[in-house]
Scaffold this motif. Sequence first.
Motif, PDB file in Angstrom:
ATOM      1  N   GLY A   1       1.576   0.316  -7.587  1.00 28.53           N
ATOM      2  CA  GLY A   1       0.787  -0.355  -7.247  1.00 28.53           C
ATOM      3  C   GLY A   1      -0.416  -1.005  -7.366  1.00 28.53           C
ATOM      4  O   GLY A   1      -0.585  -2.188  -7.715  1.00 28.53           O
TER       5      GLY A   1
ATOM      6  N   PRO B   1       1.491   5.313  -8.144  1.00 34.74           N
ATOM      7  CA  PRO B   1       0.552   4.453  -8.578  1.00 34.74           C
ATOM      8  C   PRO B   1       0.463   3.243  -9.856  1.00 34.74           C
ATOM      9  O   PRO B   1       0.016   2.542  -9.318  1.00 34.74           O
ATOM     10  CB  PRO B   1      -0.696   5.543  -8.989  1.00 34.74           C
ATOM     11  CG  PRO B   1       0.377   6.578  -8.066  1.00 34.74           C
ATOM     12  CD  PRO B   1       1.666   7.026  -8.280  1.00 34.74           C
TER      13      PRO B   1
ATOM     14  N   SER C   1       0.905  -1.041  -0.216  1.00 33.26           N
ATOM     15  CA  SER C   1       0.239   0.183   0.141  1.00 33.26           C
ATOM     16  C   SER C   1       0.718   0.857   0.633  1.00 33.26           C
ATOM     17  O   SER C   1       0.398   2.160  -0.463  1.00 33.26           O
ATOM     18  CB  SER C   1      -1.263   0.156   0.923  1.00 33.26           C
ATOM     19  OG  SER C   1      -0.480   0.084   2.433  1.00 33.26           O
TER      20      SER C   1
ATOM     21  N   ALA D   1       2.361   1.569  -3.447  1.00 33.31           N
ATOM     22  CA  ALA D   1       0.822   1.665  -4.456  1.00 33.31           C
ATOM     23  C   ALA D   1       0.878   3.585  -4.357  1.00 33.31           C
ATOM     24  O   ALA D   1       0.850   4.530  -5.111  1.00 33.31           O
ATOM     25  CB  ALA D   1      -0.254   1.173  -4.465  1.00 33.31           C
ATOM     26  N   ARG D   2       0.669   3.595  -3.198  1.00 37.37           N
ATOM     27  CA  ARG D   2       0.402   5.531  -2.637  1.00 37.37           C
ATOM     28  C   ARG D   2       1.787   6.299  -3.290  1.00 37.37           C
ATOM     29  O   ARG D   2       1.799   7.501  -3.682  1.00 37.37           O
ATOM     30  CB  ARG D   2       0.020   6.109  -0.905  1.00 37.37           C
ATOM     31  CG  ARG D   2      -1.062   5.641  -0.707  1.00 37.37           C
ATOM     32  CD  ARG D   2      -1.511   5.871   0.685  1.00 37.37           C
ATOM     33  NE  ARG D   2       0.395   5.881   1.617  1.00 37.37           N
ATOM     34  CZ  ARG D   2       0.279   4.556   2.419  1.00 37.37           C
ATOM     35  NH1 ARG D   2      -0.969   3.868   3.123  1.00 37.37           N
ATOM     36  NH2 ARG D   2       0.949   4.897   3.073  1.00 37.37           N
TER      37      ARG D   2
END
Length: 121
Positions: free
Chosen positions: A86, A83, A76, A79-80
């Motif tokens: 992610g 992107p 996570s 992903a932040r």
Amino acid sequence: MATTSSTDVSDTGTLPTTDEVIRAGINGAAIAAAWTAASEVMRVRNGECTTQEALQTTVNSAVIGAGAGAVASAASHVARAMPIWGLALVVLGAGAVYLSGKPRAPSAVAASGSATPREEG
């Protein structure tokens, strides 16, 4: 004077800190252990397994939960921060889940019952 949020990824790296990963692992272990322990208590009461088996299952679930929590935290965070990575992680995760549920064909070794060929005659 500008204030920054702790969720702002501009001041953080791509990966979470060790402290964040450890906390996520501890949380994952606690959740998995509590959930498994609750179901294992019922199995022991119903005579479906021994206390030792229930304890072993609970510890195994806690270890898996710790790993899952740590991996989910890292995924996570990536992903932040990035992107596109992610999205790649989601695709890889979905593929892993799909492949883990797919039945496996028996191997040639298992089918023959021996790792070395036998001579007949």
